[in-house]
Design a protein around this motif. Structure first.
Motif, PDB file in Angstrom:
ATOM      1  N   THR A 188       7.689  11.157  -1.528  1.00 45.20           N
ATOM      2  CA  THR A 188       7.354  12.426  -0.906  1.00 45.20           C
ATOM      3  C   THR A 188       6.108  12.991  -1.575  1.00 45.20           C
ATOM      4  O   THR A 188       5.854  12.730  -2.741  1.00 45.20           O
ATOM      5  CB  THR A 188       8.514  13.450  -1.001  1.00 45.20           C
ATOM      6  N   ALA A 189       5.346  13.750  -0.807  1.00 53.82           N
ATOM      7  CA  ALA A 189       4.190  14.452  -1.375  1.00 53.82           C
ATOM      8  C   ALA A 189       4.218  15.897  -0.895  1.00 53.82           C
ATOM      9  O   ALA A 189       3.193  16.544  -0.764  1.00 53.82           O
ATOM     10  CB  ALA A 189       2.900  13.761  -0.963  1.00 53.82           C
ATOM     11  N   SER A 246       0.821  -1.215   0.000  1.00 56.76           N
ATOM     12  CA  SER A 246       0.000   0.000   0.000  1.00 56.76           C
ATOM     13  C   SER A 246       0.857   1.269   0.000  1.00 56.76           C
ATOM     14  O   SER A 246       0.372   2.340  -0.364  1.00 56.76           O
ATOM     15  CB  SER A 246      -0.958   0.017   1.193  1.00 56.76           C
ATOM     16  N   ILE A 247       2.127   1.150   0.378  1.00 57.55           N
ATOM     17  CA  ILE A 247       3.014   2.319   0.381  1.00 57.55           C
ATOM     18  C   ILE A 247       4.031   2.270  -0.759  1.00 57.55           C
ATOM     19  O   ILE A 247       5.022   2.992  -0.745  1.00 57.55           O
ATOM     20  CB  ILE A 247       3.716   2.505   1.751  1.00 57.55           C
ATOM     21  N   GLY A 248       3.779   1.409  -1.745  1.00 49.42           N
ATOM     22  CA  GLY A 248       4.604   1.414  -2.950  1.00 49.42           C
ATOM     23  C   GLY A 248       5.659   0.341  -3.057  1.00 49.42           C
ATOM     24  O   GLY A 248       6.343   0.248  -4.072  1.00 49.42           O
ATOM     25  N   VAL A 286       5.439  11.662  -5.273  1.00 46.65           N
ATOM     26  CA  VAL A 286       6.574  11.395  -6.151  1.00 46.65           C
ATOM     27  C   VAL A 286       7.347  10.226  -5.557  1.00 46.65           C
ATOM     28  O   VAL A 286       7.748  10.263  -4.402  1.00 46.65           O
ATOM     29  CB  VAL A 286       7.499  12.636  -6.268  1.00 46.65           C
ATOM     30  N   ILE A 287       7.539   9.164  -6.344  1.00 49.04           N
ATOM     31  CA  ILE A 287       8.287   7.986  -5.900  1.00 49.04           C
ATOM     32  C   ILE A 287       9.736   8.128  -6.361  1.00 49.04           C
ATOM     33  O   ILE A 287      10.000   8.487  -7.499  1.00 49.04           O
ATOM     34  CB  ILE A 287       7.687   6.688  -6.491  1.00 49.04           C
ATOM     35  N   GLY A 288      10.673   7.840  -5.457  1.00 49.09           N
ATOM     36  CA  GLY A 288      12.091   7.862  -5.808  1.00 49.09           C
ATOM     37  C   GLY A 288      12.734   9.231  -5.766  1.00 49.09           C
ATOM     38  O   GLY A 288      13.822   9.416  -6.298  1.00 49.09           O
ATOM     39  N   ALA A 289      12.102  10.185  -5.115  1.00 51.03           N
ATOM     40  CA  ALA A 289      12.639  11.550  -5.081  1.00 51.03           C
ATOM     41  C   ALA A 289      13.924  11.648  -4.268  1.00 51.03           C
ATOM     42  O   ALA A 289      14.839  12.376  -4.628  1.00 51.03           O
ATOM     43  CB  ALA A 289      11.600  12.504  -4.518  1.00 51.03           C
ATOM     44  N   HIS A 290      14.013  10.933  -3.166  1.00 52.28           N
ATOM     45  CA  HIS A 290      15.150  11.074  -2.250  1.00 52.28           C
ATOM     46  C   HIS A 290      15.890   9.760  -2.026  1.00 52.28           C
ATOM     47  O   HIS A 290      16.693   9.659  -1.105  1.00 52.28           O
ATOM     48  CB  HIS A 290      14.672  11.590  -0.893  1.00 52.28           C
TER      49      HIS A 290
END
Length: 194
Positions: A171-172, A45-47, A179-183
């Protein structure tokens, strides 16, 4: 006596009394009929992705194929083959091209999908955060229901660093757009052996 020493002495002499930590009634903590099913549900559920495997054979073959692809792949799990110990001294610039990292986890938490990883399991503390795709391997018996139980099973003072990682980086913060993979890692796959 310097001003600095006066300030530090004043702080030292004006400490509040220590208060004992509350005792936890473990009978009222969250329980799940199937901790693996809960772990999988929350992590997905969190990716993240979760895959139950009977042994490491599939992962050994996957690691061989990944290394043969020519991409920068790092193995930090002795049971999968030769460790890539050279990355221990690498800088962020050296590691920025890591496509995949295979890392062994110590404990999984069903309530939030997090996996505890000691620094020694990472080979380099940057590795799980700088790679594009993170592969974590844990034993099914290492999955517990709550963070309380996880902290009972790990020793946070054992090494200088460790981290709970739950899924890929996300992050949102910007306009509430996820956005997935931002950090950090763009994907996280947890292989549960059992």
């Amino acid at each position: 006596m310097s001003a600095r020493e006066k300030i530090l002495n004043a702080i030292a002499s004006n400490q509040p009394e220590l208060t004992a930590l509350p005792l936890m009634d473990k009978n009222v903590l969250i329980r799940y009929e199937d901790v693996y099913a809960q772990f999988k549900t929350v992590l997905e559920s969190i990716g993240g992705k979760v895959k139950l495997i009977p042994s490491l054979t599939e992962l050994k073959e996957q690691l061989i194929a990944d290394k043969a692809s020519g991409n920068f792949v790092v193995n930090a799990i002795a049971d999968l083959g030769k460790l890539d110990n050279q990355v221990a001294s690498f800088t962020a610039l050296d590691l920025e091209k890591v496509e995949k990292a295979y890392i062994k986890g110590t404990a999984g938490v069903a309530e939030n999908g997090a996996v505890w990883i000691y620094e020694s399991q990472m080979l380099n503390r940057l590795l799980p955060f700088i790679c594009q795709h993170l592969i974590i391997v844990i034993d099914i018996a290492a999955i517990v229901a709550t963070m309380h139980q996880a902290y009972e099973n790990i020793d946070v003072a054992k090494e200088g660093f460790g981290a709970f990682i739950a899924g890929p980086s996300k992050t949102a913060d910007i306009e509430q757009s996820l956005v997935i993979g931002a950090h950090g890692a763009r994907s996280a796959t947890i292989y549960v052996v059992g």
